[in-house]
Design an enzyme around this catalytic site. Sequence first.
Site, mmCIF file in Angstrom:
data_model
loop_
_atom_site.group_PDB
_atom_site.id
_atom_site.type_symbol
_atom_site.label_atom_id
_atom_site.label_comp_id
_atom_site.label_asym_id
_atom_site.label_seq_id
_atom_site.Cartn_x
_atom_site.Cartn_y
_atom_site.Cartn_z
ATOM 1 N N ASP A 79 -5.939 -3.343 -2.513
ATOM 2 C CA ASP A 79 -4.858 -3.100 -1.555
ATOM 3 C C ASP A 79 -4.129 -4.370 -1.133
ATOM 4 O OD1 ASP A 79 -3.307 -2.300 0.610
ATOM 5 O OD2 ASP A 79 -4.837 -0.985 1.431
ATOM 6 N N SER A 127 0.837 -1.199 0.000
ATOM 7 C CA SER A 127 0.000 0.000 0.000
ATOM 8 C C SER A 127 0.874 1.253 0.000
ATOM 9 C CB SER A 127 -0.960 -0.043 1.202
ATOM 10 O OG SER A 127 -1.968 0.918 1.075
#
Length: 398
Positions: A214, A64
Amino acid sequence: MEGPKSPLQPPTYGNLITVLSIDGGGIRGVIPGTILNFLESELQKLDGEDARIADYFDVIAGTSTGGLVTAMLTAPNENNRPLFAAKDIKDFYLDNCPKIFPQIRNTPFPRTTKIVKALAGPKYDGKYLHSLAKEKLGNTKLHQTLTNIVIPTFDIKRLQPTIFSTYEVKNNPSLDASLSDICIATSAAPTYLPAHYFETKDSDGKVREFNLIDGGVAANNPTLVAIGEVTRQIMHGNSDYFAIDQMDYGRLLVISLGTGNHKSEEKYNAEEAAKWGLLGWLTSGGSTPLIDVFSHASSDMVDLHLSVIFQALHAEKNYLRIQDDSLTGDVSSVDVATKKNLDDLVKVGEGLLKKPVSRVNLETGLVEPSNQETNEEALRRFAKILSKEKQLRDCKGI
């Protein structure tokens, strides 16, 4: 003094396998960014102002926001040196986070507005992040990074992790995506930013599609993923590791950077959570409990596992986890991108340097001081080890 501009020679010429890992955490990426600035400045004191983080690590892993930092540190510029110095990360976040996560203006019914947005779609449209990633990273592909990188994502069509690894690109060209697409994908936190679709083509023109969110869903702390990639290379006889017969954790030197945890007793409790339905798990406490739970659980379990292994091998000095588990209020959020909060996050990172090195208590799961060494002192020690390791490899690799 002239900095180490030569590429890092393979581990087979040295004594260690060096790993840097950076957690996910939205705007809290400012915290590891501040830590990395300190580490790079220490390396520059030893090897000259041109020294960069990518010159010293065999593999850098990031999830991320950590994936974005990883790309910034390893993507080449026109001189084939890192696109960003570590000192540039802080300003990058301070300048761009308010546009990636624009704050909702004061409304008469803020909670209602939040619920409506949670039901209607992702909280942010991601357009600025998409354009920023493409502007900064251009057409740079995964195989072009200046050292090995590992960035986890999760494919929601296949319902399995997709790991973008420079190690694997050689065997699987379909993974050779643009760094911008990889960064957008690994940052696409459910409810916050939209899922990302893109395609790649191999040399035969075969198309592979990706439907990604993500990487924190798979590995918010990607340290074990990075170690797993290294282990696979050793098992498969990669020439960079030909002097290493099997994976020896004692040869690993690992720096793992967290983005901060909530102070546990001040965030959620069972009495409140027992009443939550879908909306409660998505919108309570000023953030998204469901995302908080899986990201923190993932990070802590990896740290717990590695702490046990390094302790069992009496190699605790080779493993440094820097994490703050006492965040409260806005600094514990992933998206409150006000100037004040971003400045406060910089202060958190600076304060963390002064705190003692900590370890996970294997009985309580809490982070506790392990010795008298501060994180700052530990990073100075690691910088000296990294510098000597690079010098050793340079001499043997000639």
